[in-house]
Scaffold this motif. Structure first.
Motif, PDB file in Angstrom:
ATOM      1  N   GLU A 140      32.550  34.676  37.531  1.00 49.18           N
ATOM      2  CA  GLU A 140      33.906  35.229  37.588  1.00 49.18           C
ATOM      3  C   GLU A 140      34.738  34.754  36.401  1.00 49.18           C
ATOM      4  OE1 GLU A 140      36.932  37.573  39.656  1.00 49.18           O
ATOM      5  OE2 GLU A 140      34.750  37.570  39.378  1.00 49.18           O
ATOM      6  N   TRP A 144      36.332  37.365  33.340  1.00 47.17           N
ATOM      7  CA  TRP A 144      37.713  37.472  32.871  1.00 47.17           C
ATOM      8  C   TRP A 144      37.863  37.016  31.429  1.00 47.17           C
ATOM      9  CZ3 TRP A 144      40.929  40.590  34.928  1.00 47.17           C
ATOM     10  CH2 TRP A 144      40.823  40.908  36.285  1.00 47.17           C
ATOM     11  N   VAL A 187      46.339  45.443  36.056  1.00 49.09           N
ATOM     12  CA  VAL A 187      45.044  44.851  36.422  1.00 49.09           C
ATOM     13  C   VAL A 187      45.235  43.368  36.750  1.00 49.09           C
ATOM     14  CG1 VAL A 187      42.767  44.184  35.565  1.00 49.09           C
ATOM     15  CG2 VAL A 187      43.625  46.484  35.113  1.00 49.09           C
ATOM     16  N   ARG A 190      47.479  42.805  40.030  1.00 45.90           N
ATOM     17  CA  ARG A 190      46.758  43.045  41.278  1.00 45.90           C
ATOM     18  C   ARG A 190      45.780  41.908  41.571  1.00 45.90           C
ATOM     19  NH1 ARG A 190      46.792  48.630  43.007  1.00 45.90           N
ATOM     20  NH2 ARG A 190      48.165  49.862  41.664  1.00 45.90           N
ATOM     21  N   HIS A 191      45.086  41.443  40.539  1.00 46.46           N
ATOM     22  CA  HIS A 191      44.119  40.361  40.745  1.00 46.46           C
ATOM     23  C   HIS A 191      44.816  39.073  41.162  1.00 46.46           C
ATOM     24  CE1 HIS A 191      40.564  37.901  40.224  1.00 46.46           C
ATOM     25  NE2 HIS A 191      41.238  37.110  39.395  1.00 46.46           N
ATOM     26  N   ASN A 195      44.968  35.431  44.002  1.00 47.12           N
ATOM     27  CA  ASN A 195      44.320  34.335  43.278  1.00 47.12           C
ATOM     28  C   ASN A 195      45.363  33.519  42.527  1.00 47.12           C
ATOM     29  OD1 ASN A 195      41.199  34.995  43.389  1.00 47.12           O
ATOM     30  ND2 ASN A 195      42.244  36.944  42.994  1.00 47.12           N
ATOM     31  N   MET A 198      42.763  32.917  37.323  1.00 47.87           N
ATOM     32  CA  MET A 198      41.935  34.089  37.065  1.00 47.87           C
ATOM     33  C   MET A 198      40.599  34.038  37.790  1.00 47.87           C
ATOM     34  SD  MET A 198      43.944  35.964  35.432  1.00 47.87           S
ATOM     35  CE  MET A 198      42.727  37.261  35.504  1.00 47.87           C
TER      36      MET A 198
END
Length: 288
Positions: A140, A144, A187, A190-191, A195, A198
């Motif tokens: 992950e 990013w 983007v 929303r992420h 969280n 990142m």
């Protein structure tokens, strides 16, 4: 645009392309002059400028030091507007003539590292920090990190150029790239709804890579475009940006190789931790 442009069959370089950096843009690679790079006392030698890409690495190095890692470094100023990146020594470290560039003299033989994403991964693996060992979290983080590497050129070279640096303002490219930058901010927003950082709940090189670019936009430090882009509406990005901005290592990292803004925030070269207290430009120039 009022004039239609018909591209020639074969493009030729016969004039500067205009804009703030026209004097250093050219369609060929390689050095323009002989100039060796200085080497300081630490194994890690950084050659850079405090652009968003440059800040990634100085923030990373300061974060490593803050975490107790033996990551002392010398940071040398590369003035890209004066063409320092085309000196023979710099080109030997980075044949692409872009900052930042790093030499690790602690490796045998000394090892060059160029491209900011590559430098972040190199330092994370060398010091075992800010890149999770867990395979899912590592993946992950790298997702990013590479998102940033692919997206930021549309923010900087696209939107930033036409909005802030181009010699004339044209509606079509500004609208085209503003739409893309706002999509990217959406983007991120929303992420970051679910969280803290990142890659989840852990601060990583993904944050260090993305923050100088997109944090700079929403904190109104890039292109003077925060109002134009309605940056305040991206509340999760703004929360994340302020959270990272408050980190002591980030505050120091932003200062290294910085040549604009308040003099007390400019540390043109960094060779020791004490330089933040004794060698900022306000102190060197004797001003308040």
């Amino acid at each position: 645009m009022t004039d239609n442009y018909t591209p020639p069959r074969v493009w030729t370089w016969d004039k500067a392309n205009g804009g703030e950096f026209a004097n250093i843009n050219r369609p060929i690679a390689g050095p323009t002059h002989e100039k060796e790079l200085p080497v300081g006392k630490h194994p890690l030698q950084l050659y850079s400028l405090a652009t968003p890409n440059g800040q990634k690495v100085t923030i990373m190095l300061e974060e490593l030091l803050e975490a107790g890692k033996d990551a002392e470094y010398d940071a040398w100023l590369i003035r890209i507007n004066e063409g320092d990146q085309f000196g023979s020594g710099f080109v030997a470290v980075n044949p692409n003539s872009k900052i930042p560039a790093l030499m690790d003299h602690g490796a045998s033989p000394p090892r060059r590292v160029f491209e900011s994403g590559s430098i972040l991964i190199y330092l994370a693996e060398k010091f075992g920090a800010f890149l999770p060992a867990d395979p899912a979290k590592r993946t992950e983080t790298l997702n990013w990190l590479f998102w940033q590497m692919g997206s930021a050129p549309l923010l900087g070279g696209g939107f930033g150029h036409f909005f802030a640096y181009a010699p004339e303002k044209f509606e079509y490219p500004i609208n085209r790239y503003a739409m893309e930058v706002k999509r990217q901010l959406d983007v991120l927003d929303r992420h970051l709804t679910d969280n803290d950082y990142m890659a989840g709940d852990e601060y990583t090189i993904a944050d260090i890579a993305i923050w100088p670019w997109y944090g700079g936009v929403v904190l109104d430090r890039a292109y003077g475009a925060a109002e134009f882009l309605d940056a305040q509406s991206y509340r999760n990005v703004l929360r994340w940006a302020k959270q990272i901005d408050a980190r002591p290592a980030v505050k120091r990292g932003r200062m290294v190789n910085k040549v604009n803004g308040p003099l007390e925030e400019q540390l043109h070269e960094r060779h020791d931790a004490s330089d933040f207290l004794t060698r900022t430009q306000d102190r060197l120039e004797g001003t308040a």
